[in-house]
Write a protein that holds these residues in place. Structure first.
Motif, mmCIF file in Angstrom:
data_model
loop_
_atom_site.group_PDB
_atom_site.id
_atom_site.type_symbol
_atom_site.label_atom_id
_atom_site.label_comp_id
_atom_site.label_asym_id
_atom_site.label_seq_id
_atom_site.Cartn_x
_atom_site.Cartn_y
_atom_site.Cartn_z
ATOM 1 N N MET A 199 0.816 -1.228 -0.133
ATOM 2 C CA MET A 199 -0.059 0.185 0.086
ATOM 3 C C MET A 199 0.831 1.434 -0.069
ATOM 4 S SD MET A 199 -3.137 -0.828 2.473
ATOM 5 C CE MET A 199 -4.059 0.179 2.288
ATOM 6 N N SER A 200 1.998 1.148 0.109
ATOM 7 C CA SER A 200 3.109 2.122 0.183
ATOM 8 C C SER A 200 3.792 2.530 -1.233
ATOM 9 C CB SER A 200 4.133 2.063 1.332
ATOM 10 O OG SER A 200 3.606 2.212 2.683
ATOM 11 N N ALA A 201 3.489 1.394 -1.990
ATOM 12 C CA ALA A 201 4.322 1.446 -3.164
ATOM 13 C C ALA A 201 3.750 2.672 -4.228
ATOM 14 C CB ALA A 201 4.116 0.232 -4.168
ATOM 15 N N PRO A 202 4.402 3.170 -4.774
ATOM 16 C CA PRO A 202 4.130 4.298 -5.722
ATOM 17 C C PRO A 202 2.840 4.108 -6.654
ATOM 18 C CG PRO A 202 6.655 4.324 -5.676
ATOM 19 C CD PRO A 202 5.967 2.899 -5.042
ATOM 20 N N GLU A 203 3.280 2.719 -7.431
ATOM 21 C CA GLU A 203 2.195 2.194 -8.163
ATOM 22 C C GLU A 203 0.873 2.069 -7.490
ATOM 23 O OE1 GLU A 203 0.621 1.361 -12.160
ATOM 24 O OE2 GLU A 203 2.579 2.197 -11.418
ATOM 25 N N PHE A 204 0.701 1.679 -6.459
ATOM 26 C CA PHE A 204 -0.796 1.685 -5.765
ATOM 27 C C PHE A 204 -1.104 2.851 -5.440
ATOM 28 C CE2 PHE A 204 -3.194 1.250 -1.806
ATOM 29 C CZ PHE A 204 -3.929 0.219 -1.918
ATOM 30 N N ARG A 205 -0.288 3.903 -4.941
ATOM 31 C CA ARG A 205 -0.845 5.251 -4.837
ATOM 32 C C ARG A 205 -1.280 5.764 -5.950
ATOM 33 N NH1 ARG A 205 -1.105 8.502 -1.389
ATOM 34 N NH2 ARG A 205 -1.559 10.895 -1.875
ATOM 35 N N ALA A 206 -0.630 5.720 -7.066
ATOM 36 C CA ALA A 206 -1.272 6.453 -8.457
ATOM 37 C C ALA A 206 -2.345 5.638 -8.722
ATOM 38 C CB ALA A 206 -0.180 6.075 -9.240
ATOM 39 N N THR A 207 -2.713 4.184 -8.690
ATOM 40 C CA THR A 207 -3.756 3.547 -9.476
ATOM 41 C C THR A 207 -5.117 3.244 -8.285
ATOM 42 O OG1 THR A 207 -2.910 1.475 -8.794
ATOM 43 C CG2 THR A 207 -2.362 2.495 -11.189
ATOM 44 N N GLN A 208 -4.811 3.441 -6.868
ATOM 45 C CA GLN A 208 -5.715 3.080 -6.084
ATOM 46 C C GLN A 208 -6.112 4.296 -5.136
ATOM 47 O OE1 GLN A 208 -7.134 -0.096 -6.472
ATOM 48 N NE2 GLN A 208 -5.964 -0.160 -8.213
ATOM 49 N N ILE A 209 -4.980 4.907 -4.848
ATOM 50 C CA ILE A 209 -5.465 6.179 -3.883
ATOM 51 C C ILE A 209 -5.838 7.476 -4.611
ATOM 52 C CG2 ILE A 209 -4.550 7.450 -2.067
ATOM 53 C CD1 ILE A 209 -2.887 4.936 -1.219
ATOM 54 N N VAL A 210 -4.784 7.860 -5.564
ATOM 55 C CA VAL A 210 -5.079 9.112 -5.986
ATOM 56 C C VAL A 210 -6.270 9.221 -6.738
ATOM 57 C CG1 VAL A 210 -4.073 10.813 -7.856
ATOM 58 C CG2 VAL A 210 -2.612 9.751 -6.138
ATOM 59 N N PRO A 211 -6.908 8.323 -7.523
ATOM 60 C CA PRO A 211 -8.056 8.598 -8.244
ATOM 61 C C PRO A 211 -9.455 8.475 -7.270
ATOM 62 C CG PRO A 211 -6.811 6.750 -9.244
ATOM 63 C CD PRO A 211 -6.117 7.371 -8.015
ATOM 64 N N LEU A 212 -9.094 8.054 -6.023
ATOM 65 C CA LEU A 212 -10.218 8.164 -5.108
ATOM 66 C C LEU A 212 -10.342 9.310 -4.183
ATOM 67 C CD1 LEU A 212 -10.480 4.251 -4.337
ATOM 68 C CD2 LEU A 212 -11.751 5.592 -5.988
ATOM 69 N N ILE A 213 -9.386 10.300 -4.220
ATOM 70 C CA ILE A 213 -9.171 11.358 -3.497
ATOM 71 C C ILE A 213 -10.292 12.363 -3.582
ATOM 72 C CG2 ILE A 213 -7.751 13.262 -2.619
ATOM 73 C CD1 ILE A 213 -5.365 11.491 -2.860
ATOM 74 N N LYS A 214 -11.169 12.652 -2.698
ATOM 75 C CA LYS A 214 -11.877 13.709 -2.586
ATOM 76 C C LYS A 214 -11.657 14.713 -1.688
ATOM 77 C CE LYS A 214 -15.404 11.002 -4.538
ATOM 78 N NZ LYS A 214 -14.810 10.424 -5.662
ATOM 79 N N LYS A 215 -11.774 16.095 -2.161
ATOM 80 C CA LYS A 215 -11.379 17.159 -1.260
ATOM 81 C C LYS A 215 -12.493 17.865 -0.781
ATOM 82 C CE LYS A 215 -6.902 18.076 -3.318
ATOM 83 N NZ LYS A 215 -5.858 18.875 -3.971
ATOM 84 N N GLN A 216 -12.632 18.160 0.465
ATOM 85 C CA GLN A 216 -13.451 18.680 1.267
ATOM 86 C C GLN A 216 -12.813 19.700 2.360
ATOM 87 O OE1 GLN A 216 -15.042 15.317 2.917
ATOM 88 N NE2 GLN A 216 -16.724 15.200 1.243
ATOM 89 N N THR A 217 -13.269 20.989 2.174
ATOM 90 C CA THR A 217 -12.911 22.081 3.166
ATOM 91 C C THR A 217 -11.406 21.953 3.514
ATOM 92 O OG1 THR A 217 -13.485 20.340 5.249
ATOM 93 C CG2 THR A 217 -14.984 21.870 4.460
ATOM 94 N N GLY A 218 -10.820 21.814 2.229
ATOM 95 C CA GLY A 218 -9.138 21.987 2.499
ATOM 96 C C GLY A 218 -8.563 20.662 2.675
#
Length: 167
Positions: free
Chosen positions: A83-102
């Motif tokens: 879960m700390s691998a750059p590929e995991f972050r790029a494909t599994q975390i970044v696309p799901l990030i929602k931004k709310q109140t900063g």
């Protein structure tokens, strides 16, 4: 959030909750629980760390998600690495990030849908052992480079001192 550093849970500046809290039993951590940072700045969302303390004496904050592995199927150390691998972050975390109140956020439902490569347990052990071995080598190299830089600096100062010293 600041207690998750380099894949581990580091203790300092803890907050206390009343022992009479109704939610307390379900919030207790067990050794090898993985904590996932679900709310923070976008670059820190998804950061994970393994709890290596005693069972049932510490809890976790609401902006973290506890992941408790089935130890006969998944090594927490492997899951932490995956879960700390750059590929995991790029494909599994970044696309799901929602931004709310900063703040950036990935909720528990999104976390459940993330795909983690999960080889057999024996292969997970080999991967973790190899990463530990390589990280130790990196630490040795870093120490060697630091020592080399210190020696070069002292030699330079000595040469400058002797060359600028009146004859």
């Amino acid at each position: 959030m600041g207690n998750i550093q380099d894949g581990a849970v580091i203790w300092g500046n803890e907050k206390r909750i009343p022992e009479a809290s109704d939610d307390l039993p379900s919030l207790y951590l067990k050794k090898f629980d993985l904590l996932y940072n679900r709310t923070n700045s976008a670059e820190l969302v998804g950061k994970t760390g393994i709890y290596l303390g005693e069972d049932d004496c510490r809890t976790f904050a609401s902006y973290l998600i506890r992941i408790r592995c089935l130890r006969d199927q998944t090594l927490p150390e492997y899951l932490n690495l995956a879960m700390s691998a750059p590929e995991f972050r790029a494909t599994q975390i970044v696309p799901l990030i929602k931004k709310q109140t900063g703040q950036a956020n990935v909720n528990g439902t999104a976390l459940k849908s993330m795909l983690v490569p999960l080889p057999p347990l024996a292969e997970q052990r080999r991967i973790v052992a190899k990463v530990v071995e390589l990280m130790a080598l990196c630490d040795q190299l870093e120490t060697s480079l630091t020592e080399g830089e210190q020696i070069r600096s002292r030699v330079l100062l000595s040469v400058l001192h002797h060359s600028l010293e009146p004859a």
